[in-house]
Structures are given as structure tokens and as C-alpha cells.
Design an enzyme around this catalytic site. Sequence first.
Site, mmCIF file in Angstrom:
data_model
loop_
_atom_site.group_PDB
_atom_site.id
_atom_site.type_symbol
_atom_site.label_atom_id
_atom_site.label_comp_id
_atom_site.label_asym_id
_atom_site.label_seq_id
_atom_site.Cartn_x
_atom_site.Cartn_y
_atom_site.Cartn_z
ATOM 1 N N THR A 287 -8.619 11.038 0.306
ATOM 2 C CA THR A 287 -9.000 10.000 -0.824
ATOM 3 C C THR A 287 -10.458 9.615 -0.558
ATOM 4 O O THR A 287 -11.183 9.677 -1.527
ATOM 5 C CB THR A 287 -8.147 8.757 -0.892
ATOM 6 O OG1 THR A 287 -6.916 9.023 -0.859
ATOM 7 C CG2 THR A 287 -8.478 7.912 -1.931
ATOM 8 N N LYS B 68 -3.271 1.631 11.398
ATOM 9 C CA LYS B 68 -4.103 1.675 10.461
ATOM 10 C C LYS B 68 -3.712 0.524 9.332
ATOM 11 O O LYS B 68 -4.427 -0.245 8.685
ATOM 12 C CB LYS B 68 -4.961 2.597 10.053
ATOM 13 C CG LYS B 68 -5.664 3.405 11.102
ATOM 14 C CD LYS B 68 -6.200 4.861 10.742
ATOM 15 C CE LYS B 68 -5.142 5.711 10.667
ATOM 16 N NZ LYS B 68 -5.615 7.236 10.769
ATOM 17 N N LYS B 69 -2.585 1.268 8.921
ATOM 18 C CA LYS B 69 -1.955 0.458 7.714
ATOM 19 C C LYS B 69 -1.301 -1.091 7.997
ATOM 20 O O LYS B 69 -1.856 -1.818 7.230
ATOM 21 C CB LYS B 69 -0.721 1.164 7.344
ATOM 22 C CG LYS B 69 -0.973 2.601 6.634
ATOM 23 C CD LYS B 69 -1.636 2.443 5.288
ATOM 24 C CE LYS B 69 -2.779 3.492 5.118
ATOM 25 N NZ LYS B 69 -3.574 3.108 3.575
ATOM 26 N N ASP C 273 0.828 -1.162 0.036
ATOM 27 C CA ASP C 273 -0.057 0.114 -0.203
ATOM 28 C C ASP C 273 0.902 1.399 0.266
ATOM 29 O O ASP C 273 1.990 1.098 0.097
ATOM 30 C CB ASP C 273 -0.942 0.036 1.312
ATOM 31 C CG ASP C 273 -2.070 1.021 1.268
ATOM 32 O OD1 ASP C 273 -2.289 1.623 0.288
ATOM 33 O OD2 ASP C 273 -2.549 1.330 2.092
ATOM 34 N N LYS C 274 0.353 2.588 -0.245
ATOM 35 C CA LYS C 274 0.960 3.795 -0.192
ATOM 36 C C LYS C 274 0.116 4.642 0.581
ATOM 37 O O LYS C 274 -1.077 4.620 0.546
ATOM 38 C CB LYS C 274 0.894 4.180 -1.668
ATOM 39 C CG LYS C 274 1.668 5.626 -1.748
ATOM 40 C CD LYS C 274 1.011 6.920 -1.671
ATOM 41 C CE LYS C 274 -0.241 7.193 -2.096
ATOM 42 N NZ LYS C 274 -0.769 8.597 -1.940
ATOM 43 N N HIS C 275 0.722 5.481 1.262
ATOM 44 C CA HIS C 275 0.000 6.391 2.213
ATOM 45 C C HIS C 275 0.850 7.583 2.119
ATOM 46 O O HIS C 275 1.962 7.918 1.988
ATOM 47 C CB HIS C 275 -0.096 5.757 3.735
ATOM 48 C CG HIS C 275 -0.922 6.821 4.486
ATOM 49 N ND1 HIS C 275 -2.193 6.822 4.627
ATOM 50 C CD2 HIS C 275 -0.623 7.907 5.539
ATOM 51 C CE1 HIS C 275 -2.914 7.759 5.246
ATOM 52 N NE2 HIS C 275 -1.593 8.188 6.018
ATOM 53 N N SER C 276 -0.144 8.685 2.029
ATOM 54 C CA SER C 276 0.604 10.034 2.162
ATOM 55 C C SER C 276 0.287 10.915 3.521
ATOM 56 O O SER C 276 -0.979 10.733 4.006
ATOM 57 C CB SER C 276 -0.048 10.935 0.884
ATOM 58 O OG SER C 276 0.233 12.250 1.082
ATOM 59 N N SER D 90 -0.400 6.416 14.657
ATOM 60 C CA SER D 90 -1.892 6.492 14.208
ATOM 61 C C SER D 90 -1.888 6.109 12.602
ATOM 62 O O SER D 90 -2.760 5.188 12.357
ATOM 63 C CB SER D 90 -1.988 8.177 14.158
ATOM 64 O OG SER D 90 -3.354 8.325 13.224
ATOM 65 N N ARG E 137 -6.894 14.109 19.749
ATOM 66 C CA ARG E 137 -5.477 15.082 19.086
ATOM 67 C C ARG E 137 -6.223 16.118 18.505
ATOM 68 O O ARG E 137 -5.741 17.484 18.608
ATOM 69 C CB ARG E 137 -4.801 14.199 18.452
ATOM 70 C CG ARG E 137 -3.899 13.118 19.258
ATOM 71 C CD ARG E 137 -3.340 12.179 18.281
ATOM 72 N NE ARG E 137 -2.288 12.602 17.319
ATOM 73 C CZ ARG E 137 -2.041 12.261 16.061
ATOM 74 N NH1 ARG E 137 -2.747 11.195 15.583
ATOM 75 N NH2 ARG E 137 -1.058 12.849 15.251
HETATM 76 N N1 URA Z 1 -2.783 10.662 9.149
HETATM 77 C C1 URA Z 1 -3.351 9.893 10.275
HETATM 78 O O1 URA Z 1 -3.861 8.819 10.069
HETATM 79 N N2 URA Z 1 -2.846 10.192 11.458
HETATM 80 C C2 URA Z 1 -2.123 11.204 11.768
HETATM 81 O O2 URA Z 1 -1.652 11.402 13.134
HETATM 82 C C3 URA Z 1 -1.681 12.020 10.632
HETATM 83 C C4 URA Z 1 -2.315 11.804 9.427
#
Ligand code: URA
Length: 436
Positions: free
Chosen positions: A122, A189-190, A82-85, A185, A170
Site C-alpha cells: 500500500t 504492528k497492528k 483496521d484491515k490487513h492483507s 510480525s 527473516r
Molecule cells: N507481512 C508482515 O508484516 N509480516 C510477515 O511476516 C508477513 C507479511
Amino acid sequence: MRHHPARLNQHKRDGGAWSDEEIDDIVRGVVDGSLGDGQLGALLMAVCCRGMSARETARLTLAMRDSGRVLELGGIPGRKVDKHSTGGVGDKVSLCLAPLVAACGVPVPMISGRGLGHTGGTIDKLAAIPGYRTDLEPDDFVAVLRDCGFAMAGASAAIAPADRRMYAMRDVSGTVESIPLITASILSKKLAEGIDGLVMDVKCGRAAFMKELEQARALAQSLVSVGTAAGVRVTALLTDMDRPLGRAIGNHLEVLEAVQVLKGQGPADLNELTLALGVEMLLLAGETDAARARARLTRAIADGSALECLRRNVVRQDGDPRFLDEPKALGSAPVHLGVASPSEGHVVDVDPLALGLCAMDLGAGRLQPSDRVDPLVGILMLVERGARVTRGQPLAMVFARTQAAAMAALERVLAAIRIGSEAPPERPLVLARIGA
Ligand code: URA
């Protein structure tokens, strides 16, 4: 909770480190509510001010991952990547990258978020496709991944529920900008997606969480080392967010621009970043040669297989695929207004933060978590940084609900674009690469 929340907070406040067992207890307290809102807010602030060691960050990440369901993808052949930004303005890369990489045979399970502040998300972009479902429950998500090679959905309540509560807290307690908390965080999830590899696009610049290169590098290093410790191969690219990515800002405009990339007609910077991240994803999936990876991706665009992969997925997730051939099928905002250049010269700066905030105020993003996003509004840049322009030449188009909203946005877009006499120096899009 087995430990007293106030004692845990005092210990961190005074610079101490938590044991693994204490961290597990904190996450239990977050999920079952035995850690109250006040206690959680104070705890997050203590972490923000005092930090956490690599060991504590890794333990927190795993405890948050295990607070919910972890997808079992063993039945799907191949390494899942996967990719996450970390979030930017105009960042629609996921929409074209997931089908592109899937068309090269690499399964991409992509759980994404909604927009946050001026940064787009997204899930909000996908919502611009009529009918497209992003509320897949974990079993559905796995079935779509198996059928299409990629699946895109929001995090259901079953995935990392500890993060839901911590993130919301937060957001309202001024504790978002903490490298250990951002790391835990994102990765909780990833990692719950059951992936083997992850490419992180860590944005750096005015419109990013991380404004300075050194901060961005520290976050990338934290993500790489915690991910690796958790058994997932992670590579991070640090990329420029001192300019908008591509030309479109706003959900429906961004969907159309992502389709342009898959047709080989996207703007140069968006094409380039999509390929750079795609190369990293293929390398994590087992490809051994970067040039060959790039050639595979380029071929999947040229032969139309990436676009077909997106079409299959749109149909499978109940979306109307007509926009892939006929852009007007997504509809259009009622008011369109051109922004003309006040003078002749070079575009020396395009401020992504100003444009992101302007798009948000047009309705493309949310001021409050409960706000509805307008899929049709936004800004389309017609020139890029460095372009030579004449007086009166259209620089951008504003898409708005009302004439008044369009007029207000026009002023802001004009102020965000600086015209000067000299061409600005070239600036790289990919600033650094950090691997395990
Ligand atoms: N995206 C997230 O899922 N968590 C963060 O803390 C910052 C960006």
C-alpha cells in the site's frame, strides 16, 4: 541479555518451549542488539523448524508490540478497526476500503508496508500520488485520523522496532514462511495501532505466501486466536490469490482502479472483496446485521461520501487530489503496448504470480530493498478469467519505460494468459471465513 542466546537456541532446536520471561529477553536482545545477527538467524531458523505454541506466539507478539510505541486512540470516539492483507497481486483494496469504512463513521488507523517480492504494498501505491506523505510520526498519524476518519502511513521506527530487525533477518535467512513468526510480525504492528478490531485478508493460491487452503486456514486461525488473546476482535477471510485482483497491476494503475471502486465503476471482483471486507469491519465496529452493513457501504459509494473522504485525506496528507477527477494528472508511462489474443476461445487462466513478477521486473516492485519503485509502469488486464475472446482481441496493456522492456513484458503477459476452448468453472473469491 539475561539468558545465554546459544542455550535458548539449543532448547528450541531440541523441541523445547520458551518461558514468557525468556521470550521477553529475546525481544530485548533483538532491539538492543545484544542478540547478534548469527544468533538471531539461528533462533529464527529453530522457530521455523520447531514451531511455537499458541502461548509462545502470543507472548512474542505482545513483546514485539511493546518494543515500541503503542498508539493511544482513546480520545477518538468509536471502535477503531483496521484491515490487513497477507499480500497479493493487484491487491489495492486498502486504498478504497479505508475511506469507504471511514465514510460509514468507523475510524480506520492503517499502518501499511512496502511491496514484498512480487506482491505490491500500500505504501508504494500511495507514493504514486504526487506529494502524498506516508512518513507520518505517531502524533501526526493520530491527528490525521481524528481529522479525516482514517490515516494511512508506513510503520515509523517508533512502531514495533523488534519486527523491523526480525523481518529483515527473516528475509535474508529463508525464515519468512513460519506461521508463528508471520503471526507475531503482522499482529505486533497492528496491535501497536491501538485498534479494537482487525479484519485479516489471508490470501491463498499461487501468488500468495500460503499456497494451500489448509496452510492459509492455519495462519488465519493463529491470527484470530492470538489477536483475540491480546484483547482485539479479529475476523479473517481466506480469499483467492490464484488470479490477480481487479485488472490493474502497478502502482499508479492501481490507485486509479481504487478510485473507480469509490465511483461505483470498479471491476466486479474488486468491488465484491472491498464490500465483503467492509462488512466485516463494520460488524467488528458494532453493526449487528451484515445486510445493513452492506447497505451502509453501498450508500457511501452511491452518495459520493466515500470519495469525498479520500479527497479530504489526500489533501490532509499533502497529496495532489487532481487525480480523483482527472486520471491523467498522475502522468503516464512513456511506452504503451497492447497484448493481442493469439487465438479465439475462453480465458481459462490468468497466472497472478507470472504477472506480479513481470510487473516487478518492469519496475513496479523491488529486487533489492534499496531499489526505487517506478510508479507509472505496470500491466492493465482488459479481460478476465472466463471471458470469451476473438483472435487479435486486446487482452492486456503493458505500461513500460522503454520499448525493449515493453516487448519483453508482452511475451510474459501472453504466456501468463491461457486461452482454451471451454469456459473454466466459476471459482469463489472468498474461500472461507474464520471468526473468534
Ligand atoms: N507481512 C508482515 O508484516 N509480516 C510477515 O511476516 C508477513 C507479511
